[in-house]
Design a protein around this motif. Structure first.
Motif, PDB file in Angstrom:
ATOM      1  N   LYS A  49     -41.239  39.875   4.959  1.00 56.68           N
ATOM      2  CA  LYS A  49     -41.730  41.254   4.954  1.00 56.68           C
ATOM      3  C   LYS A  49     -42.375  41.594   3.613  1.00 56.68           C
ATOM      4  O   LYS A  49     -43.535  41.983   3.539  1.00 56.68           O
ATOM      5  CB  LYS A  49     -40.544  42.172   5.237  1.00 56.68           C
ATOM      6  N   SER A  50     -41.614  41.413   2.531  1.00 54.12           N
ATOM      7  CA  SER A  50     -42.222  41.692   1.233  1.00 54.12           C
ATOM      8  C   SER A  50     -43.263  40.633   0.904  1.00 54.12           C
ATOM      9  O   SER A  50     -44.253  40.923   0.235  1.00 54.12           O
ATOM     10  CB  SER A  50     -41.175  41.776   0.129  1.00 54.12           C
ATOM     11  N   ASP A  86     -38.886  24.059   1.421  1.00 55.23           N
ATOM     12  CA  ASP A  86     -37.608  24.733   1.211  1.00 55.23           C
ATOM     13  C   ASP A  86     -37.542  25.196  -0.248  1.00 55.23           C
ATOM     14  O   ASP A  86     -37.538  24.372  -1.173  1.00 55.23           O
ATOM     15  CB  ASP A  86     -36.470  23.733   1.514  1.00 55.23           C
ATOM     16  N   ALA A  87     -37.476  26.502  -0.435  1.00 59.11           N
ATOM     17  CA  ALA A  87     -37.485  27.061  -1.795  1.00 59.11           C
ATOM     18  C   ALA A  87     -36.213  26.725  -2.572  1.00 59.11           C
ATOM     19  O   ALA A  87     -36.107  27.065  -3.748  1.00 59.11           O
ATOM     20  CB  ALA A  87     -37.700  28.571  -1.733  1.00 59.11           C
ATOM     21  N   PHE A 115     -37.652  39.363  -7.233  1.00 58.22           N
ATOM     22  CA  PHE A 115     -37.371  40.517  -6.366  1.00 58.22           C
ATOM     23  C   PHE A 115     -36.163  40.215  -5.480  1.00 58.22           C
ATOM     24  O   PHE A 115     -35.466  41.121  -5.023  1.00 58.22           O
ATOM     25  CB  PHE A 115     -38.603  40.813  -5.504  1.00 58.22           C
ATOM     26  N   ASP A 158     -30.639  45.501   3.782  1.00 59.65           N
ATOM     27  CA  ASP A 158     -31.319  44.575   2.880  1.00 59.65           C
ATOM     28  C   ASP A 158     -31.230  43.151   3.425  1.00 59.65           C
ATOM     29  O   ASP A 158     -30.185  42.729   3.927  1.00 59.65           O
ATOM     30  CB  ASP A 158     -30.648  44.665   1.499  1.00 59.65           C
ATOM     31  N   SER A 159     -32.341  42.420   3.312  1.00 60.56           N
ATOM     32  CA  SER A 159     -32.428  41.106   3.957  1.00 60.56           C
ATOM     33  C   SER A 159     -31.352  40.116   3.481  1.00 60.56           C
ATOM     34  O   SER A 159     -30.771  39.377   4.284  1.00 60.56           O
ATOM     35  CB  SER A 159     -33.824  40.517   3.722  1.00 60.56           C
ATOM     36  N   GLU A 206     -44.307  30.642  10.214  1.00 61.31           N
ATOM     37  CA  GLU A 206     -44.598  31.528   9.082  1.00 61.31           C
ATOM     38  C   GLU A 206     -45.951  31.185   8.463  1.00 61.31           C
ATOM     39  O   GLU A 206     -46.684  32.069   8.031  1.00 61.31           O
ATOM     40  CB  GLU A 206     -43.501  31.395   8.027  1.00 61.31           C
ATOM     41  N   VAL A 238     -37.733  35.487  -1.564  1.00 61.92           N
ATOM     42  CA  VAL A 238     -36.920  34.858  -0.514  1.00 61.92           C
ATOM     43  C   VAL A 238     -35.599  35.625  -0.383  1.00 61.92           C
ATOM     44  O   VAL A 238     -35.307  36.544  -1.148  1.00 61.92           O
ATOM     45  CB  VAL A 238     -36.629  33.359  -0.782  1.00 61.92           C
ATOM     46  N   ASN A 239     -34.801  35.232   0.596  1.00 64.53           N
ATOM     47  CA  ASN A 239     -33.541  35.956   0.824  1.00 64.53           C
ATOM     48  C   ASN A 239     -32.337  35.018   0.772  1.00 64.53           C
ATOM     49  O   ASN A 239     -31.314  35.307   1.372  1.00 64.53           O
ATOM     50  CB  ASN A 239     -33.588  36.690   2.173  1.00 64.53           C
ATOM     51  N   GLY A 287     -36.385  42.445 -10.359  1.00 69.21           N
ATOM     52  CA  GLY A 287     -37.201  43.197  -9.398  1.00 69.21           C
ATOM     53  C   GLY A 287     -36.681  44.584  -9.125  1.00 69.21           C
ATOM     54  O   GLY A 287     -36.061  44.832  -8.089  1.00 69.21           O
TER      55      GLY A 287
END
Ligand code: NAP
Length: 345
Positions: A194-195, A238-239, A286, A47-48, A221, A264-265, A311
């Motif tokens: 990816k997602s 930047d989230a 998610f 998982d990321s 990106e 995001v991760n 998610g």
């Protein structure tokens, strides 16, 4: 004689009474009980959020990462990152089918698990390679699927590692398909991941003419996302900076959006998701780095009534929907092939 449980509690060592996902330790002895499937494991798709945490903790030192992954699996009998709590999934081949099982696969079939590694008994004999760029780890190992553990047969028309990468996050585009209505304005945080790419494609389809805004971390990106031609606006930012993203969304959309998808991760992106979303809108978290506390208290703090959704990685038809996106979109297929490879099993 063990009392076999469809949810796998017969494999829980501690604490007794827990289900495998929340258990501290699972029995990872590789015998196949009557209600299980034993698989040879070739690749783990970590998982990321978990992989990012492991990379940071080991400063990208591959030997340290190997040691950390082996130690987690040895201690817990499963690959569940103790910091993020998350897992991933595996790619492998069916080796033994329990006597009471009647699956739609045969011994030797290539499959990807569709349940988290955080609840999957796993034994690793050797780590062969760690692929930093795609969150994947090649191993010699074995794993157990429970009676209720879902999996997907690797289709003939798509490369297995690309299928594995896609299935890891297949719940996200499938949930977007259910949540986003025609005309909705949609914000996606992490839109080129990816997602993120799968979700962006699906959100465009589902919202039809609604406005689609993607937040990405850097220019590379942005360039990747532009190839899809689905976003009306791409914000490089930047989230973790809620006010900056909020102001940019309001400026570009003319107001808050109907629905925000967080893929995001990294931590601390809860308010960046809630602030730019309408008071009666929807926020779909998610990301495994989401904090329930930060989301709940943060929303209360700005008097937002937005509906916040955890998610869930599963929704009916999720694997097929995500794999069909790969078949429909040559742009996503090419980007994924570049990122996740075309090797066969
Ligand atoms: P991914 O491919 O790594 O995508 C994450 C994206 O977020 C990357 O493009 C990343 O950019 C970007 N990002 C990182 N920090 C950012 C920041 N500060 N501002 C803006 N963008 C940022 O990950 P994924 O596999 O799609 O997974 C996405 C999330 O879903 C993860 O949290 C993962 O753990 C979670 N997940 C959830 C489930 C579930 O069942 N709910 C299942 C699988 C995965 P860089 O690459 O440049 O850092």
């Amino acid at each position: 004689m063990k009392k076999l449980c469809p949810f796998g509690t017969h494999r829980v060592i501690e604490p007794l009474g827990a289900l495998p996902q929340s258990a501290m330790k699972l029995d990872n002895e590789m015998v196949c009980y009557d209600n299980e499937i034993l698989c040879e494991v070739e690749t783990l798709n970590i998982d990321s959020a978990s992989f990012t945490q492991i990379r940071q903790a080991c400063h990208d030192d591959l030997e340290k990462m190997k040691a950390m992954i082996l130690s987690i699996v040895e201690t817990q009998g499963k690959m569940q990152n103790p910091v993020t709590g998350s897992g991933g999934m595996f790619l492998g081949k069916v080796k033994v089918i329990g006597n009471k099982m009647n699956p739609n696969v045969e011994v030797g079939d290539a499959i990807a698990s569709l349940v988290s590694l955080s609840l999957t008994p796993l034994n690793i004999k050797e780590i062969k390679a760690i692929h930093l760029e795609k969150d994947q780890v090649d191993v010699i190992g074995e794993a157990i699927l429970f009676e209720t553990g879902i999996y997907a047969k690797i289709p003939q028309d798509l490369p297995p590692h690309l299928v594995l990468a896609t299935l890891d996050v297949c719940g996200a585009p499938a949930q977007v398909n259910k949540l986003v209505q025609k005309g909705d304005d949609v914000l996606i945080l992490g839109a080129a991941g990816k997602s993120g790419l799968l979700v962006s494609y699906q959100a465009r389809k589902s919202s039809d003419r609604g406005k689609l805004l993607g937040v990405v971390y850097n220019e590379q990106e942005k360039a990747d996302l532009e190839i899809l031609r689905v976003c009306d606006e791409i914000i490089v930012g930047d989230a973790r900076q809620p006010m900056a993203i909020y102001e940019e969304v309001i400026k570009r959309n003319g107001g808050p959006v109907d629905i925000t998808i967080n893929v995001v991760n990294v931590e601390n992106t809860e308010m960046t998701s809630i602030l730019p979303t309408k008071n009666d809108g929807i926020v779909y978290f998610f990301s495994m780095a989401t904090s329930f506390t930060k989301a709940a208290l943060g929303a209360e703090g700005i008097a937002s009534e937005a509906q916040m959704i955890i998610g869930n990685g599963y929704t009916k038809g999720h694997a097929e929907l995500a794999l069909n996106i790969l078949r429909e979109s040559p742009e996503i297929y090419t980007l994924f092939e570049k990122r996740y490879g075309k090797e066969s099993l």
